[in-house]
Motif scaffolding. Sequence first.
Motif, mmCIF file in Angstrom:
data_model
loop_
_atom_site.group_PDB
_atom_site.id
_atom_site.type_symbol
_atom_site.label_atom_id
_atom_site.label_comp_id
_atom_site.label_asym_id
_atom_site.label_seq_id
_atom_site.Cartn_x
_atom_site.Cartn_y
_atom_site.Cartn_z
ATOM 1 N N GLY A 52 59.284 -13.453 25.034
ATOM 2 C CA GLY A 52 58.003 -14.153 24.894
ATOM 3 C C GLY A 52 57.751 -15.210 25.956
ATOM 4 N N ALA A 53 58.134 -14.938 27.194
ATOM 5 C CA ALA A 53 57.892 -15.913 28.271
ATOM 6 C C ALA A 53 56.399 -16.020 28.586
ATOM 7 C CB ALA A 53 58.669 -15.492 29.521
ATOM 8 N N ASP A 54 56.059 -17.049 29.335
ATOM 9 C CA ASP A 54 54.677 -17.336 29.693
ATOM 10 C C ASP A 54 54.014 -16.146 30.419
ATOM 11 O OD1 ASP A 54 52.489 -19.329 30.216
ATOM 12 O OD2 ASP A 54 53.007 -18.770 32.279
ATOM 13 N N ALA A 55 52.866 -15.703 29.899
ATOM 14 C CA ALA A 55 52.212 -14.497 30.439
ATOM 15 C C ALA A 55 51.746 -14.706 31.882
ATOM 16 C CB ALA A 55 51.036 -14.104 29.549
ATOM 17 N N GLY A 56 51.305 -15.926 32.177
ATOM 18 C CA GLY A 56 50.826 -16.211 33.538
ATOM 19 C C GLY A 56 51.958 -16.085 34.553
ATOM 20 N N LYS A 57 53.116 -16.562 34.166
ATOM 21 C CA LYS A 57 54.280 -16.493 35.051
ATOM 22 C C LYS A 57 54.657 -15.028 35.317
ATOM 23 C CE LYS A 57 58.731 -18.815 35.319
ATOM 24 N NZ LYS A 57 59.782 -19.504 34.594
ATOM 25 N N ILE A 58 54.611 -14.233 34.259
ATOM 26 C CA ILE A 58 54.944 -12.809 34.395
ATOM 27 C C ILE A 58 53.920 -12.115 35.301
ATOM 28 C CG2 ILE A 58 55.065 -10.615 33.118
ATOM 29 C CD1 ILE A 58 56.304 -12.290 30.785
ATOM 30 N N ALA A 59 52.636 -12.421 35.088
ATOM 31 C CA ALA A 59 51.577 -11.785 35.892
ATOM 32 C C ALA A 59 51.761 -12.112 37.372
ATOM 33 C CB ALA A 59 50.212 -12.252 35.398
ATOM 34 N N LYS A 60 52.182 -13.339 37.667
ATOM 35 C CA LYS A 60 52.374 -13.748 39.070
ATOM 36 C C LYS A 60 53.538 -12.956 39.693
ATOM 37 C CE LYS A 60 52.692 -16.943 42.583
ATOM 38 N NZ LYS A 60 53.539 -16.229 43.504
ATOM 39 N N ILE A 61 54.621 -12.784 38.945
ATOM 40 C CA ILE A 61 55.762 -12.018 39.477
ATOM 41 C C ILE A 61 55.340 -10.579 39.765
ATOM 42 C CG2 ILE A 61 58.094 -11.141 38.966
ATOM 43 C CD1 ILE A 61 58.487 -13.664 37.181
ATOM 44 N N ALA A 109 52.188 -2.578 35.238
ATOM 45 C CA ALA A 109 50.806 -2.604 34.756
ATOM 46 C C ALA A 109 50.137 -3.774 35.465
ATOM 47 C CB ALA A 109 50.794 -2.788 33.254
ATOM 48 N N ALA A 110 48.862 -4.026 35.153
ATOM 49 C CA ALA A 110 48.132 -5.079 35.867
ATOM 50 C C ALA A 110 48.871 -6.412 35.811
ATOM 51 C CB ALA A 110 46.735 -5.228 35.275
ATOM 52 N N ASP A 111 49.366 -6.784 34.630
ATOM 53 C CA ASP A 111 49.955 -8.118 34.508
ATOM 54 C C ASP A 111 51.307 -8.126 33.802
ATOM 55 O OD1 ASP A 111 49.146 -7.436 32.032
ATOM 56 O OD2 ASP A 111 47.807 -9.136 31.709
ATOM 57 N N HIS A 112 51.936 -6.959 33.684
ATOM 58 C CA HIS A 112 53.274 -6.944 33.088
ATOM 59 C C HIS A 112 54.049 -5.725 33.576
ATOM 60 C CE1 HIS A 112 50.851 -4.518 30.294
ATOM 61 N NE2 HIS A 112 51.967 -3.894 29.984
ATOM 62 N N VAL A 113 55.331 -5.702 33.223
ATOM 63 C CA VAL A 113 56.180 -4.567 33.593
ATOM 64 C C VAL A 113 56.216 -3.592 32.421
ATOM 65 C CG1 VAL A 113 58.595 -3.907 34.057
ATOM 66 C CG2 VAL A 113 57.566 -5.832 35.277
ATOM 67 N N LEU A 114 56.044 -2.303 32.730
ATOM 68 C CA LEU A 114 56.048 -1.276 31.686
ATOM 69 C C LEU A 114 57.495 -0.971 31.282
ATOM 70 C CD1 LEU A 114 53.403 0.971 33.443
ATOM 71 C CD2 LEU A 114 53.066 -0.329 31.316
ATOM 72 N N PRO A 115 57.702 -0.465 30.067
ATOM 73 C CA PRO A 115 59.076 -0.127 29.678
ATOM 74 C C PRO A 115 59.606 0.944 30.624
ATOM 75 C CG PRO A 115 57.535 0.146 27.836
ATOM 76 C CD PRO A 115 56.710 -0.153 29.040
ATOM 77 N N CYS A 116 60.670 0.643 31.364
ATOM 78 C CA CYS A 116 61.154 1.634 32.336
ATOM 79 C C CYS A 116 62.636 1.894 32.156
ATOM 80 C CB CYS A 116 60.825 1.190 33.756
ATOM 81 S SG CYS A 116 61.235 -0.509 34.106
ATOM 82 N N LEU A 117 63.123 1.619 30.927
ATOM 83 C CA LEU A 117 64.521 1.920 30.624
ATOM 84 C C LEU A 117 64.577 3.249 29.894
ATOM 85 C CD1 LEU A 117 65.535 -1.596 29.213
ATOM 86 C CD2 LEU A 117 65.740 -0.761 31.555
ATOM 87 N N HIS A 118 65.545 4.075 30.260
ATOM 88 C CA HIS A 118 65.704 5.352 29.562
ATOM 89 C C HIS A 118 66.982 5.308 28.746
ATOM 90 C CE1 HIS A 118 62.463 7.007 31.849
ATOM 91 N NE2 HIS A 118 63.004 6.429 32.918
ATOM 92 N N GLY A 119 66.963 5.993 27.612
ATOM 93 C CA GLY A 119 68.171 6.051 26.794
ATOM 94 C C GLY A 119 67.800 5.820 25.343
ATOM 95 N N VAL A 120 68.502 4.889 24.694
ATOM 96 C CA VAL A 120 68.237 4.657 23.270
ATOM 97 C C VAL A 120 66.779 4.260 23.055
ATOM 98 C CG1 VAL A 120 70.613 4.062 22.690
ATOM 99 C CG2 VAL A 120 69.066 2.255 23.471
ATOM 100 N N SER A 121 66.222 4.651 21.889
ATOM 101 C CA SER A 121 64.782 4.474 21.679
ATOM 102 C C SER A 121 64.405 3.029 21.339
ATOM 103 C CB SER A 121 64.311 5.414 20.579
ATOM 104 O OG SER A 121 65.071 5.137 19.423
ATOM 105 N N ASP A 122 65.386 2.225 20.884
ATOM 106 C CA ASP A 122 65.037 0.849 20.506
ATOM 107 C C ASP A 122 65.391 -0.156 21.622
ATOM 108 O OD1 ASP A 122 67.758 1.178 20.279
ATOM 109 O OD2 ASP A 122 67.951 -0.025 18.453
ATOM 110 N N ALA A 123 65.239 0.286 22.873
ATOM 111 C CA ALA A 123 65.640 -0.558 24.010
ATOM 112 C C ALA A 123 64.979 -1.942 23.960
ATOM 113 C CB ALA A 123 65.286 0.145 25.316
ATOM 114 N N LEU A 124 63.681 -1.990 23.728
ATOM 115 C CA LEU A 124 62.986 -3.288 23.799
ATOM 116 C C LEU A 124 63.409 -4.212 22.657
ATOM 117 C CD1 LEU A 124 59.455 -2.193 25.048
ATOM 118 C CD2 LEU A 124 61.442 -2.957 26.368
#
Length: 367
Positions: free
Chosen positions: A183-192, A29-44
Motif C-alpha cells: 500500500g505505498a503512495d500511488a504517486g510515488k509508484i506512478a513516478k517510478i 500499466a499507466a501508473d502501476h506495475v502489472l502482476p508479472c510473476l509466474h507460478g503459485v496463484s496467490d503470489a500477490l
Amino acid sequence: DLGEYRHFMLKEIFEQPQSVAATLEGRLAADHVLPCLHGVSDALERLAQVDEVQIIACGTSYHAGLVGRYWIEANTDIPCQVEVASEYRYRRQPPRKNLLFVTISQSGETADTLAALEKIKENHGSLATLTICNVAESSLIRESDLALMTVAGPEIGVASTKAFTTQLVALQLLMVLLMQAKGADAGKIAKIVDDLRKLPALIEQALDLNATIEKLAEHFIEKHHALFLGRGELYPIAMEGALKLKEISYIHAEAYPAGELKHGPLALVDSEMPIVTVAPNTALLEKLKSNLEEVRSRGGVLYVFADREAHIQEADNLHVLEMPHVPELLAPIVYTLPLQLLSYHVAVQKGTDVDKPRNLAKSVTVE
Ligand code: M6R
C-alpha cells in the motif's frame, strides 16, 4: 550470428536498449506495475505478507542483488539481505519470519545458487521462493514457487552484460510489486513507472559514449591495477565494473565505496593506478566530490563518469566523461553501460579472448 559486431560481448552490450524494453514489455500499466510473476496463484497475497527479503546469487547476479537491496530498503519498510550463494549455503541462518527468498541467475543452473534454494526449502522454509532468471526451462525456475523472467535473449559472452541490466529492471519491478502489495503512495509508484519507460532511450544515449571510451581504454592497457569508486547504490555498480575489467582484461581491479578510501586503500593511490568513478547526480554527489579531491591531491588519476548537470570540472588528472541526466532510481542501470564498454575496449586492445576469457565458463554448474 555476430552481425556487424566483432564480439558477442559488444553485440550484447548494444542489445541492451532492446533487452531492457523487452523485460518491461507488457508489465507496465499507466501508473502501476502489472502482476508479472509466474507460478503459485496467490503470489500477490504472499507479497503482502512479506516481512523480510533474502537475495542469493553469484558473480554479476550478486551485484544486481546488492543494488536491489538499496532499492527495496529505500522504498519499502522491508529489510533485505544479500549474500553470495557459496557462503550462504554453508552457514547456519536463524529462522526468519515471512521471508521472501529471491535467487538471481542468468542461467538458472548455477550450482551454489541452486543448493542455497534447496537448503531454504529443506530447513526452515520461507513464505515464497522467487527466481529472477533469463532461462525459462532452467533448474532454478523449476524449483521456485515464483518466476520473474528477464527477457535478455541468449547471452553468449562469458562476461555478463545484458543479463545484468535486465536483472536490475526485474528488481525494480519486484520492488514496485512489493510497494503495491504494502500500500505505498500511488504517486510515488506512478513516478517510478513513468521513469522506467524512459530507460531504453537513456541506455541508447549512454551507448553514444562508445567511441570516447574506446580512446579512453588506451590509458588502461599498460596498467596492472585499477580502482573503481561509487557511493550508495552505485557502489555495487563499481563492483560490477571491477569484475568486468578483471574477467576479460586480466587487470587487477577493486571496487570501494568512496567513503572507505581513507580507511586503507588511499595508501595505494599513485599515478600508476587509474581510478574510475561513477557519479550520477544523486544525494551523495557532494560527498563523492570531496572523496575525488582526496584522491587527486595524492597524485591519483581519475576518470569520472558524471551527470552533465553534476558540474564536475575537468582538471589535471581529472577526466570527466559526460553522461545523460538520469532519474536517481535508474542511475545504477545506465551507469553500468560505460563500465561494460570500458572493460570491453581495454580487453580488445590487450588482445585477450573477450568472449571466452581464460579459466572461466559461462555457466558454473559445479561447486
Ligand atoms: O548464471 P548466473 O547468473 O547464476 O551466473 C553467475 C556468475 O557465474 C556470473 O554472473 C559470472 O560472474 C559472470 N561471468 C560475470 O560476468
